[in-house]
Design a protein around this motif. Structure first.
Motif, mmCIF file in Angstrom:
data_model
loop_
_atom_site.group_PDB
_atom_site.id
_atom_site.type_symbol
_atom_site.label_atom_id
_atom_site.label_comp_id
_atom_site.label_asym_id
_atom_site.label_seq_id
_atom_site.Cartn_x
_atom_site.Cartn_y
_atom_site.Cartn_z
ATOM 1 N N ALA A 228 0.872 -1.459 0.355
ATOM 2 C CA ALA A 228 0.183 0.240 -0.268
ATOM 3 C C ALA A 228 0.661 0.769 -0.047
ATOM 4 C CB ALA A 228 -0.576 -0.081 1.042
ATOM 5 N N ASN A 229 1.760 1.036 1.381
ATOM 6 C CA ASN A 229 3.116 2.241 0.606
ATOM 7 C C ASN A 229 3.261 2.792 -0.074
ATOM 8 O OD1 ASN A 229 3.917 4.151 2.395
ATOM 9 N ND2 ASN A 229 6.169 2.911 1.661
ATOM 10 N N ALA A 230 3.819 1.602 -1.323
ATOM 11 C CA ALA A 230 4.546 1.736 -2.089
ATOM 12 C C ALA A 230 3.391 1.868 -3.747
ATOM 13 C CB ALA A 230 5.281 0.903 -3.015
ATOM 14 N N ILE A 231 2.232 2.195 -3.415
ATOM 15 C CA ILE A 231 1.055 2.549 -4.765
ATOM 16 C C ILE A 231 1.256 3.559 -3.946
ATOM 17 C CG2 ILE A 231 -1.599 2.529 -4.926
ATOM 18 C CD1 ILE A 231 -1.031 -0.736 -5.088
ATOM 19 N N VAL A 233 3.047 6.190 -3.414
ATOM 20 C CA VAL A 233 4.345 6.703 -3.550
ATOM 21 C C VAL A 233 4.566 6.632 -4.975
ATOM 22 C CG1 VAL A 233 7.022 6.687 -3.756
ATOM 23 C CG2 VAL A 233 5.713 6.202 -1.297
ATOM 24 N N LEU A 234 3.889 5.090 -5.077
ATOM 25 C CA LEU A 234 3.664 5.866 -6.834
ATOM 26 C C LEU A 234 2.958 6.534 -7.452
ATOM 27 C CD1 LEU A 234 4.343 4.168 -9.390
ATOM 28 C CD2 LEU A 234 2.957 2.636 -9.265
ATOM 29 N N ALA A 235 1.751 6.680 -6.677
ATOM 30 C CA ALA A 235 0.808 7.643 -7.054
ATOM 31 C C ALA A 235 1.441 9.139 -7.073
ATOM 32 C CB ALA A 235 -0.636 7.425 -6.024
ATOM 33 N N SER A 236 2.277 9.162 -6.347
ATOM 34 C CA SER A 236 2.581 10.764 -5.640
ATOM 35 C C SER A 236 3.704 10.816 -6.577
ATOM 36 C CB SER A 236 3.374 10.712 -4.237
ATOM 37 O OG SER A 236 3.389 12.284 -3.736
#
Length: 593
Positions: A228-231, A233-236
Motif C-alpha cells: 500500500a505504501n509503495a502504491i 509513493v508511486l501515485a505521488s
C-alpha cells in the motif's frame, strides 16, 4: 464478478471441507478397525479359555458330553461357541443341533485355520440363519501335536454397528462445528487480506484513468502495508511527473502558439503530427486540420515537400528559401532537420519556416533606395561638375553666360541641399531622433495657416482651393508636424492637378479622433501603384516630379510624421479622376509617446 474475499473464503472452505471429510473418514475407519481388532482379540481369548476348559479332562473332542460342556461354558462367555473337527463337521454348538448343521469346512475363518494354518481365523459376514451380521474368530485344536479341529467363537456385531453409527454422528457434528469455525476464521482472514487488496485495485484503476489524487487509505501491516505504501509513493510520483509533463506541455504549447515562425512535426511516414498557429497562417488553413494528413496535402509547395522527403531519406538537415503562392505569395526560410531518438533512430522531421517576405522586400527597398539616392545625387552633381568645367574652360569671360551658369549651379546645389536635408530629416523621424512635443493643436487653424503658404502656387495654375471654415477642433500632437503633413499633401495636390482643377480640404471630428481629408481632381494614381506610394523616392510620374523639383521623399516623410503621432494615413484614387488622402489623428496621445 464476486468480490475477492468471497472467492478466497469459498476456496478456503472448499479446501477445508475436503480436508475435514478425508480426516473424518480416516478417523472413523481407524476407530472402526481398532474396535474390530479389540473384539477379535477378545473373541480369540474367549476361544482359548473355552478350549482349555474343554480339554481339562483329557477327553478332548471325543468327549461324549462335549455338547453339554460347550453349552455350559457359553453362559459364562455370552458368545456362540462351535466345535468343528478337521473335516469341517460340527461336533458341538451352543445355539443349534450339531447333527442338523451343515459342514463348515468352506467357511472363511475355518479355511484360514485348516488350510492356511494360521494361528487364528477371522470373518465378518451376514448370517442368514440369525438374520444379522456376525464376527467369527476361529483357533486351531491340537491333539498329540496334530491339528484335530477348530474352536470357533462368534459374536453379533449389531451393537458394534450401532456404536459405529453413533461414532459417525459424533464425528460429523465435530467436523461440522470445525467447518463453521474454520469458515468464520477463513472469512475474517480473507477480508483482512482482500479488503486492502481490493482498495489497492480500485486505486490502481483510478491511476489508470489518470486520477493521480487517489491514495490507499487503509492501514495494513506486513507485506500488504508495504505494498500500500509503495502504491501511494508511486501515485505521488506519477502525480508529480504528470504535473511536470502538463506544465512542460503548456509551456511548449504556449511557445509554439506564440512563435512567429511556423513549426511542423512530420513522422517517418510523412504524416503531420503537430502544427502551430503560425504554420496554419502561412499555409492558409486551420492547423488542427493538419493532423494525420500527408505533408504534400497541406504544404501546397512541391519544393518544400521535396525537401521533407529528402530529409526523411537521408537524415540530413536542409535549409533553403522556399516560395509559396497560396494563400498569397511569400518567401520563407525553410529549416528542416531530423528528430532523432536517444538510440540514434530517426523518428520524424521538424520543419521550421521563417517568413522572410518582408525582409526580402525591405532588402529590395534598401537596394532601390541606394539606387534612387545615387540617381538623384548623380543628376545635380553632374550638372554642377559640367557647368563648373565650362566656366573653368573660359566661359567666365562672358559675363551673361557666366551668370546663367552660376544661376543653374545655384539651383542644382539648392536642389541637392533639399534632397540631403529631406533624407536626413526622414532618417531622424524613422529613428525617433526628433522627439514628439505634445501640445494642444487646433487642427482647423493649422490647416488654414498652412494653406496661406501655397495659395500663390495654386493661383498660378488657376486651381480652386476649398478650405474648411474656422472652428475649434483640438487634438494632442505637434503643430509643426501637422502643418508639414498638410503642406506636403497640398503641394503634391498642386503639382499633380492640371490647370483649372480643384483642391478640397475637409476636417471631420469624431469621438476619439479627427479625420483630415485632402482631395484633388488631378491625374490620379493607378491601383497597382497605391501600395508603394509611401516608399522613399517612389514616383508615380517620374518626369513631372523631377521637373517640379520634388525629391520623391514627401509622402514617405508624411507617412512617418503621421505614424509618430499614432495616426494612420490612407489613400483613395481613381486614375484620371483624382486622389483623396485621409489622415486620421487621435485626440489623445499615449503617455509613452
Amino acid at each position: 464478478m464476486h468480490k475477492l474475499w468471497v472467492r478466497i473464503t469459498f476456496s478456503f472452505l472448499l479446501l477445508m471441507s475436503l480436508l475435514l471429510l478425508v480426516s473424518g473418514f480416516f478417523i472413523a475407519e481407524l476407530m472402526k478397525n481398532t474396535y474390530y481388532q479389540i473384539k477379535e482379540k477378545q473373541l480369540a481369548q474367549t476361544a482359548h479359555l473355552v478350549l482349555n476348559a474343554v480339554e481339562m479332562d483329557k477327553t478332548g473332542l471325543q468327549a461324549e458330553d462335549l455338547q453339554n460342556k460347550v453349552i455350559a461354558l457359553s453362559s459364562q462367555v455370552q458368545s456362540r461357541l462351535t466345535v468343528i473337527n478337521k473335516n469341517g463337521e460340527v461336533l458341538a454348538d451352543t445355539e443349534d443341533d450339531p447333527a442338523k448343521m451343515e459342514n463348515h469346512a468352506k467357511r472363511p475363518e475355518i479355511q484360514q485355520v485348516l488350510k492356511e494354518h494360521l494361528s487364528s481365523g477371522l470373518s465378518i459376514r451376514y448370517s442368514d440363519t440369525l438374520g444379522y451380521s456376525m464376527m467369527y474368530v476361529a483357533i486351531p485344536i491340537h491333539e498329540n501335536n496334530q491339528l484335530a479341529g477348530v474352536m470357533r467363537v462368534s459374536l453379533s456385531i449389531e451393537n458394534i454397528e450401532h456404536a459405529i453409527q453413533k461414532l459417525w454422528i459424533s464425528i460429523a457434528l465435530v467436523l461440522f462445528v470445525a467447518f463453521l469455525l474454520t469458515g468464520l476464521i477463513g472469512m475474517r482472514l480473507a477480508k483482512d487480506i482482500s479488503v486492502p487488496i481490493e482498495e489497492m485495485i480500485i486505486v490502481s484503476e483510478k491511476l489508470k484513468e489518470k486520477d493521480y489524487s487517489a491514495r490507499v487509505k487503509m492501514k495494513s501491516k506486513g507485506e500488504l502495508g508495504q505494498l500500500a505504501n509503495a502504491i501511494n509513493v508511486l501515485a505521488s510520483s506519477l502525480k508529480n511527473q504528470m504535473d511536470k509533463l502538463h506544465e512542460n506541455e503548456h509551456r511548449l504549447t504556449g511557445v509554439l502558439a506564440n512563435m512567429m515562425s511556423g513549426v511542423l512535426l512530420v513522422n517517418t511516414e510523412g504524416q503531420i503530427l503537430l502544427a502551430n498557429r503560425a504554420m496554419g497562417k502561412m499555409l492558409g488553413e486551420n492547423p488542427r486540420a493538419f493532423s494525420n494528413k500527408h505533408h504534400m496535402e497541406v504544404g501546397r509547395s512541391k519544393e518544400l515537400s521535396n525537401l521533407i522527403d529528402h530529409c526523411l531519406k537521408t537524415g540530413h538537415e536542409k535549409r533553403k528559401e522556399v516560395h509559396f503562392y497560396y494563400p498569397k505569395e511569400r518567401t520563407v526560410d525553410a529549416h528542416i532537420a531530423p528528430f532523432v531518438r536517444e538510440n540514434g533512430e530517426v523518428s520524424g522531421i521538424i520543419v521550421v519556416l521563417h517568413d522572410v517576405t518582408d525582409i526580402r522586400r525591405l532588402e529590395k527597398m534598401r537596394s532601390d533606395f541606394v539606387a534612387n539616392v545615387s540617381h538623384e545625387l548623380k543628376t545635380p552633381i553632374t550638372s554642377l561638375k559640367g557647368f563648373a568645367e565650362t566656366l573653368l574652360d573660359g566661359a567666365m569671360e562672358d559675363e551673361e553666360l557666366c551668370r546663367n551658369f552660376l544661376t543653374i549651379i545655384y539651383k542644382e546645389s539648392d536642389r541637392l541641399h533639399r534632397l540631403i536635408k529631406d533624407i536626413l530629416y526622414l532618417s531622424s523621424i524613422e529613428h525617433h531622433g526628433i522627439p514628439l512635443t505634445i501640445e494642444k493643436v487646433n487642427v482647423a487653424e493649422a490647416v488654414l495657416s498652412t494653406a496661406q503658404t501655397i495659395k500663390e502656387g495654386a493661383a498660378k495654375k488657376n486651381l480652386h482651393l476649398n478650405l474648411p471654415e474656422k472652428s475649434d477642433i483640438w487634438i494632442e500632437g505637434e503643430k509643426d508636424r501637422i502643418q508639414q503633413i498638410v503642406l506636403n499633401l497640398l503641394s503634391n495636390a498642386i503639382s499633380y492637378t492640371p490647370e483649372g482643377g480643384e483642391i478640397s480640404v475637409n476636417i471631420i471630428e469624431q469621438e476619439k479622433d479627427v479625420k483630415l481629408l485632402i482631395s484633388d481632381t488631378g491625374i490620379g494614381i493607378a491601383q497597382k501603384e497605391l501600395p508603394r506610394i509611401f516608399e522613399r523616392f517612389y514616383r508615380v510620374d517620374k518626369a513631372r516630379s523631377r521637373s517640379s523639383g520634388g525629391t520623391g521623399l514627401g509622402l514617405a516623410i508624411v507617412k512617418h510624421l503621421v505614424d509618430s503621432q499614432n495616426g494612420k494615413i490612407e489613400v483613395k484614387s481613381v486614375e484620371g479622376v483624382g486622389t483623396t488622402f485621409i489622415v486620421t489623428l487621435p485626440k489623445k496621445q499615449h503617455n509613452d509617446i
